[in-house]
Design an enzyme around this catalytic site. Sequence first.
Site, mmCIF file in Angstrom:
data_model
loop_
_atom_site.group_PDB
_atom_site.id
_atom_site.type_symbol
_atom_site.label_atom_id
_atom_site.label_comp_id
_atom_site.label_asym_id
_atom_site.label_seq_id
_atom_site.Cartn_x
_atom_site.Cartn_y
_atom_site.Cartn_z
ATOM 1 C CE LYS A 28 -71.385 -35.688 78.488
ATOM 2 N NZ LYS A 28 -72.475 -34.855 78.417
ATOM 3 C CD GLU A 58 -70.792 -32.657 80.909
ATOM 4 O OE1 GLU A 58 -71.645 -34.110 80.561
ATOM 5 O OE2 GLU A 58 -72.338 -31.745 80.881
ATOM 6 C CE1 TYR A 103 -58.501 -46.236 55.775
ATOM 7 C CE2 TYR A 103 -60.474 -46.975 54.002
ATOM 8 C CZ TYR A 103 -58.878 -46.849 54.199
ATOM 9 O OH TYR A 103 -58.615 -48.200 53.959
#
Length: 119
Positions: free
Chosen positions: A99, A21, A53
């Site tokens: 993920k 990963e 933002y």
Amino acid sequence: MYVIRMKNCAFFARHGVLDEEETLGQRFYVDAALTVEPGRALVDDSIEETVNYGIAFTVIEKIVTGHRRFLIEALALEVAKALTDRFPQIKKAEITVRKPNAPVPGVLDHVEVTVAWPE
């Protein structure tokens, strides 16, 4: 109070427990639900009185693309704490990290963790 929601902020990063990963990396998606004390922002229409933002996005990006974390739970909490530190008008930050390519022995859409800060 009002809530600012930022959805599907996408970043390439190298989080996870497995060495692969870190080597390969993958895309992570972040949602932020920011509960904001309105102060005078709603009356004065002032960006200085609310959460910008654009700046919030860069705070999230810096953390997600920064150093490796083994757990997306830790990543989400770090994002929540950073946003509440940067913007004192945020009374609660709920951060979700997704993920899509989690290393599991089967097919799934994604793994997702949501944390709230402060609790």
